[in-house]
Design a protein around this motif. Structure first.
Motif, PDB file in Angstrom:
ATOM      1  N   GLY A  11       0.815  -1.204   0.000  1.00  0.00           N
ATOM      2  CA  GLY A  11       0.000   0.000   0.000  1.00  0.00           C
ATOM      3  C   GLY A  11       0.849   1.255   0.000  1.00  0.00           C
ATOM      4  O   GLY A  11       0.520   2.243  -0.677  1.00  0.00           O
ATOM      5  N   GLU A  12       1.930   1.233   0.742  1.00  0.00           N
ATOM      6  CA  GLU A  12       2.823   2.398   0.790  1.00  0.00           C
ATOM      7  C   GLU A  12       3.442   2.645  -0.577  1.00  0.00           C
ATOM      8  O   GLU A  12       3.560   3.797  -1.028  1.00  0.00           O
ATOM      9  N   CYS A  62       0.923   4.284  -2.965  1.00  0.00           N
ATOM     10  CA  CYS A  62       0.794   5.730  -2.727  1.00  0.00           C
ATOM     11  C   CYS A  62       1.923   6.493  -3.401  1.00  0.00           C
ATOM     12  O   CYS A  62       1.702   7.542  -4.025  1.00  0.00           O
ATOM     13  N   ARG A  63       3.137   5.988  -3.282  1.00  0.00           N
ATOM     14  CA  ARG A  63       4.275   6.656  -3.911  1.00  0.00           C
ATOM     15  C   ARG A  63       4.206   6.560  -5.435  1.00  0.00           C
ATOM     16  O   ARG A  63       4.602   7.496  -6.145  1.00  0.00           O
ATOM     17  N   MET A  64       3.717   5.444  -5.945  1.00  0.00           N
ATOM     18  CA  MET A  64       3.537   5.312  -7.391  1.00  0.00           C
ATOM     19  C   MET A  64       2.551   6.346  -7.913  1.00  0.00           C
ATOM     20  O   MET A  64       2.774   6.962  -8.964  1.00  0.00           O
ATOM     21  N   ILE A  96      -5.673  -5.553  -4.774  1.00  0.00           N
ATOM     22  CA  ILE A  96      -6.495  -4.790  -5.714  1.00  0.00           C
ATOM     23  C   ILE A  96      -7.419  -3.814  -5.000  1.00  0.00           C
ATOM     24  O   ILE A  96      -7.794  -2.782  -5.558  1.00  0.00           O
ATOM     25  N   HIS A  97      -7.767  -4.091  -3.751  1.00  0.00           N
ATOM     26  CA  HIS A  97      -8.658  -3.186  -3.021  1.00  0.00           C
ATOM     27  C   HIS A  97      -8.009  -1.827  -2.800  1.00  0.00           C
ATOM     28  O   HIS A  97      -8.710  -0.842  -2.512  1.00  0.00           O
ATOM     29  N   LEU A  98      -6.690  -1.752  -2.924  1.00  0.00           N
ATOM     30  CA  LEU A  98      -5.985  -0.482  -2.759  1.00  0.00           C
ATOM     31  C   LEU A  98      -5.736   0.219  -4.092  1.00  0.00           C
ATOM     32  O   LEU A  98      -5.093   1.267  -4.124  1.00  0.00           O
TER      33      LEU A  98
END
Length: 469
Positions: A303-304, A307-309, A345-347
């Motif tokens: 998840g982290e 976010c950066r992507m 995939i939920h993220l």
């Protein structure tokens, strides 16, 4: 879905329409997620969408009219990771879920065999409503490859057929300077990029960038991971030779070179360490910008990292059917914690992240209805109820978002005036049946550039059986 006002949105009128579709929900997947009653195409371009009454006014004596009778229309499907030449050469064999897998050996050995493979693929895709795809890796690195499906000769065949009547799916291609699923080097990439890509109409064959195989896959212990495998080791990079530092330096140089040339980079990366290093390199370069770099597979992305992507403009091409087929393999190769966090995939549903769904055919089926149903099942496993909003996002991940990955969102991906007339007609409304039941819906009609390239009602039984997966 939003039912649009009946005011018709159109480009300036210059004569009657060539093709009109009316009488069913036309799911435009535009920014407002509008649903309209009718659509008109002229010269391969959508000239108007809106009410059936207004669109019918564009009918001329030679206009072809498709009465939908309640059937639904979607933008043409864009499979953002599909090996078209390999699919045509292998069909009906898939590696997962279809036919005798067997050993390939040399599949394509002549110009005519390469042409036949592409024509077969385009017929298969037309029967499934697929009007665009990304061919992820063709080039000199595979000139001595086993199958004959991925070398320079295949690129030449693509260029030869680009824009001809035989082509019924638009192609975005990444060039490959190493072996498929094998090692690659900075020297080979630099040498290969000295040769220009073929000059073709980019609406039919675009070659915007390169593919880099950075690592392998977790079940083979060849994905580069931060946490060691239970049996030991972390996997590693496949770029260059030498120790970990030397391979990372080679990978970094390859990314920096392609980035400096304003090329799109698609990186095969499944391990979280490989993903981390690619994200770090792109961040250091100031982000992807208009190059629209992306990760392919990204099984163990966190998840982290997602976010950066998003912040760095890095996209992601996911293959839910492969997750289905290999989940037990993964569970047997990594820790329970790692397996539980794979394919998050939920993220990936939030706006801003350019995440797309794809098939990786012929590894798995190219039937996008099955892929979306698989994605929905993955979401349900993450305690996400797949309602209208989630289905809309999944449909966008096969239409408008891949168009963004292609750098083509101004002219394809949604059903709006001024965009190309690429669409598919479904036998039922996907919102009425829900994501899990999409495989029950038939593809009745596929239109590319305003031209009907598949009509289920006009196909013979033999034709239909030969193309339906």
């Amino acid at each position: 879905m939003t039912t649009a006002p009946q005011a018709t949105r159109s480009v300036p009128i210059g004569g009657p329409a060539d093709l009109i579709l009316r009488g069913g929900p036309i799911i435009t997947l535009d920014a407002a997620n509008s649903v309209v009653e009718a659509l008109a195409i002229r010269g391969g371009e959508i000239i108007a969408v809106g009410s059936a009454a207004d669109i019918s006014a564009l009918k001329g004596s030679k206009t072809e009219v498709v009465e939908l009778d309640g059937r639904a229309v979607l933008p043409g499907i864009n499979d953002a990771h599909l090996h078209g030449s390999w699919l045509g050469a292998r069909w009906p064999r898939l590696f997962f879920g279809g036919g005798d897998n067997g050993h390939d050996g040399l599949l394509l050995n002549s110009v005519e065999e390469r042409r036949t493979a592409l024509r077969k693929t385009w017929a298969l895709l037309a029967a499934h409503g697929i009007t665009s795809y990304t061919e992820p890796g063709i080039g000199p690195g595979e000139d001595q490859g086993e199958t004959g499906c991925f070398g320079t000769a295949m690129l030449d065949t693509y260029a030869e057929l680009a824009g001809t009547p035989a082509q019924t799916a638009r192609v975005t291609m990444l060039r490959l300077f190493g072996f498929l699923d094998g090692a690659s080097t900075f020297a080979d990439m630099r040498g290969g990029l000295s040769a220009p890509a073929p000059k073709t109409d980019p609406r039919w064959l675009a070659v915007p960038g390169v593919k880099i195989f950075a690592d392998g896959i977790p079940p083979m212990h060849s994905a580069w991971t931060r946490t060691p495998y239970p049996k030991g080791g972390h996997g590693g990079l496949m770029t260059g030779t030498g120790d970990e530092a030397e391979r990372l330096a080679e990978f970094t140089a390859m990314v920096e070179l392609a980035h400096s040339m304003d090329l799109q980079i698609g990186v095969h990366a499944t391990g979280d360490r490989t993903i981390e290093e690619f994200v770090r390199i792109v961040e250091k370069l100031g982000g992807a910008g208009d190059r629209r770099h992306y990760l392919i597979h990204a099984d163990l992305v966190s998840g982290e990292q997602l976010c950066r992507m998003t912040a760095a403009g890095i996209g992601l091409a996911l293959q839910p059917l492969i997750a289905d087929h290999t989940a037990s393999w993964l569970a047997g190769a990594v820790s329970p914690e790692t397996a539980a966090s794979a394919w998050p995939i939920h993220l990936m549903l939030e706006d801003g992240l350019r995440a797309v769904l794809s098939s990786d055919a012929p590894i798995a089926s190219f039937d996008w209805r099955r892929v979306i149903a698989s994605a929905a099942a993955l979401l349900e496993q993450r305690d996400v109820t797949v309602g209208e909003a989630e289905l809309t996002r999944l449909l966008r991940m096969y239409t408008s978002i891949p168009a963004e990955q292609d750098g083509a969102e101004r002219w394809k991906g949604t059903l709006e005036a001024g965009k190309v007339g690429d669409l598919c007609v479904l036998s039922a409304n996907p919102y009425a049946l829900g994501a899990a039941n999409l495989p029950e819906i038939d593809i009745d009609l596929t239109v590319v550039d305003g031209r009907v390239v598949f009509d289920r009602s006009g196909a013979s039984a033999d034709q239909t059986d030969s193309v339906i997966a």
